[in-house]
Scaffold this motif. Structure first.
Motif, PDB file in Angstrom:
ATOM      1  N   UNK A   1       0.875  -1.171   0.000  1.00  6.51           N
ATOM      2  CA  UNK A   1       0.000   0.000   0.000  1.00  6.51           C
ATOM      3  C   UNK A   1       0.908   1.215   0.000  1.00  6.51           C
ATOM      4  N   UNK A   2       0.935   1.904  -1.122  1.00  7.71           N
ATOM      5  CA  UNK A   2       1.759   3.103  -1.231  1.00  7.71           C
ATOM      6  C   UNK A   2       0.900   4.335  -1.040  1.00  7.71           C
ATOM      7  N   UNK A   3       0.324   4.802  -2.121  1.00  7.57           N
ATOM      8  CA  UNK A   3      -0.462   6.034  -2.075  1.00  7.57           C
ATOM      9  C   UNK A   3      -1.928   5.792  -1.738  1.00  7.57           C
ATOM     10  N   UNK A   4      -2.411   4.584  -1.997  1.00  8.83           N
ATOM     11  CA  UNK A   4      -3.821   4.229  -1.810  1.00  8.83           C
ATOM     12  C   UNK A   4      -4.745   5.053  -2.708  1.00  8.83           C
ATOM     13  N   UNK A   5      -4.202   5.543  -3.825  1.00  5.12           N
ATOM     14  CA  UNK A   5      -4.968   6.369  -4.770  1.00  5.12           C
ATOM     15  C   UNK A   5      -4.725   5.989  -6.228  1.00  5.12           C
ATOM     16  N   UNK A   6      -4.034   4.880  -6.455  1.00  3.02           N
ATOM     17  CA  UNK A   6      -3.797   4.437  -7.823  1.00  3.02           C
ATOM     18  C   UNK A   6      -2.749   5.236  -8.570  1.00  3.02           C
ATOM     19  N   UNK A   7      -1.877   5.924  -7.853  1.00  2.00           N
ATOM     20  CA  UNK A   7      -0.895   6.772  -8.523  1.00  2.00           C
ATOM     21  C   UNK A   7       0.537   6.249  -8.476  1.00  2.00           C
ATOM     22  N   UNK A   8       0.819   5.256  -7.597  1.00  6.64           N
ATOM     23  CA  UNK A   8       2.219   4.847  -7.436  1.00  6.64           C
ATOM     24  C   UNK A   8       2.524   3.458  -7.994  1.00  6.64           C
ATOM     25  N   UNK A   9       1.524   2.587  -8.112  1.00  5.53           N
ATOM     26  CA  UNK A   9       1.728   1.255  -8.666  1.00  5.53           C
ATOM     27  C   UNK A   9       2.257   0.215  -7.695  1.00  5.53           C
ATOM     28  N   UNK A  10       2.490   0.571  -6.433  1.00  8.38           N
ATOM     29  CA  UNK A  10       3.027  -0.392  -5.469  1.00  8.38           C
ATOM     30  C   UNK A  10       2.065  -1.557  -5.238  1.00  8.38           C
ATOM     31  N   UNK A  11       0.800  -1.352  -5.527  1.00  8.47           N
ATOM     32  CA  UNK A  11      -0.223  -2.374  -5.273  1.00  8.47           C
ATOM     33  C   UNK A  11      -0.576  -3.192  -6.517  1.00  8.47           C
ATOM     34  N   UNK A  12       0.221  -3.104  -7.560  1.00  8.68           N
ATOM     35  CA  UNK A  12      -0.103  -3.779  -8.822  1.00  8.68           C
ATOM     36  C   UNK A  12      -0.132  -5.292  -8.654  1.00  8.68           C
ATOM     37  N   UNK A  13      -1.210  -5.892  -9.129  1.00  3.23           N
ATOM     38  CA  UNK A  13      -1.374  -7.342  -9.204  1.00  3.23           C
ATOM     39  C   UNK A  13      -1.950  -7.657 -10.582  1.00  3.23           C
ATOM     40  N   UNK A  14      -1.991  -8.922 -10.923  1.00  2.00           N
ATOM     41  CA  UNK A  14      -2.612  -9.347 -12.174  1.00  2.00           C
ATOM     42  C   UNK A  14      -3.995  -9.900 -11.874  1.00  2.00           C
ATOM     43  N   UNK A  15      -4.984  -9.421 -12.581  1.00  3.73           N
ATOM     44  CA  UNK A  15      -6.346  -9.943 -12.491  1.00  3.73           C
ATOM     45  C   UNK A  15      -6.696 -10.438 -13.886  1.00  3.73           C
ATOM     46  N   UNK A  16      -6.933 -11.737 -13.977  1.00  2.21           N
ATOM     47  CA  UNK A  16      -7.186 -12.392 -15.266  1.00  2.21           C
ATOM     48  C   UNK A  16      -6.092 -12.042 -16.276  1.00  2.21           C
ATOM     49  N   UNK A  17      -4.847 -11.989 -15.767  1.00  2.00           N
ATOM     50  CA  UNK A  17      -3.688 -11.768 -16.619  1.00  2.00           C
ATOM     51  C   UNK A  17      -3.355 -10.328 -16.924  1.00  2.00           C
ATOM     52  N   UNK A  18      -4.185  -9.403 -16.503  1.00  2.00           N
ATOM     53  CA  UNK A  18      -3.948  -7.986 -16.789  1.00  2.00           C
ATOM     54  C   UNK A  18      -3.618  -7.252 -15.498  1.00  2.00           C
ATOM     55  N   UNK A  19      -2.734  -6.293 -15.602  1.00  4.22           N
ATOM     56  CA  UNK A  19      -2.304  -5.576 -14.409  1.00  4.22           C
ATOM     57  C   UNK A  19      -3.326  -4.525 -13.981  1.00  4.22           C
ATOM     58  N   UNK A  20      -3.523  -4.454 -12.694  1.00  4.58           N
ATOM     59  CA  UNK A  20      -4.428  -3.448 -12.134  1.00  4.58           C
ATOM     60  C   UNK A  20      -3.831  -2.896 -10.848  1.00  4.58           C
TER      61      UNK A  20
END
Length: 166
Positions: A40-59
């Motif tokens: 959990x970095x920014x908790x606003x979708x701006x830093x990418x620290x929380x990136x995971x793959x959902x159905x093969x695509x990054x979110x």
């Protein structure tokens, strides 16, 4: 009665009761399932620290409500290596190219790189990789190593696919 969602997380099918419909995928992973590699970095979708793959695509998992992902397949950094412990080519390339310093952003960077390659967006152009990875911030400035790692992993994975096809 609380709703139950079904997720496949790192290859394991799970039924998860959701006690708060506002819980994000990030908080579900970290707080309920103890998969703390996703940060959990920014908790606003701006830093990418929380990136995971959902159905093969990054979110950005901090922006996705867990409830909305019923039936999805999720891959976190914990599920990236092979079952025998062999590193994914992106993980190995990050180590080889010093694609990290403090390591906080590394799981999100790696997951984003895997997604970028899987989406066919990495290519062999450093500028294209930098653009594709621009949603992931590194406060330490390890961008040169990250770019080199993604390029190497892309080449390794492409060669592996060529060998399989032959």
């Amino acid at each position: 009665m609380n709703p139950t969602i079904h997720l496949t997380i790192n290859g394991e099918r799970r039924a998860i009761e959701i006690d708060d419909p506002r819980v994000t995928l990030l908080d579900l992973l970290r707080e309920r399932l103890d998969l703390t590699g996703t940060k959990k970095g920014c908790d606003r979708g701006q830093c990418g620290a929380c990136t995971v793959l959902v159905d093969g695509r990054r979110i950005n998992s901090c922006l996705s409500l867990a409830l909305s992902l019923d039936g999805a397949e999720i891959t976190t950094i914990e599920g990236l290596a092979a079952p025998d412990g062999a590193l994914h080519p992106v993980q190995a390339a990050f180590i080889a190219h010093d694609g990290f310093q403090c390591g906080y952003c590394t799981p999100g960077q790696i997951m984003s790189a895997v997604g970028l390659i899987n989406e066919g967006q990495a290519g062999d152009d450093p500028e294209r990789v930098r653009e594709g990875m621009s949603g992931n911030l590194c406060r330490c400035g390890a961008y040169a190593g990250i770019t080199e790692a993604v390029l190497e992993a892309q080449a390794t994975l492409a060669e592996s696919e060529r060998e399989k096809a032959a």
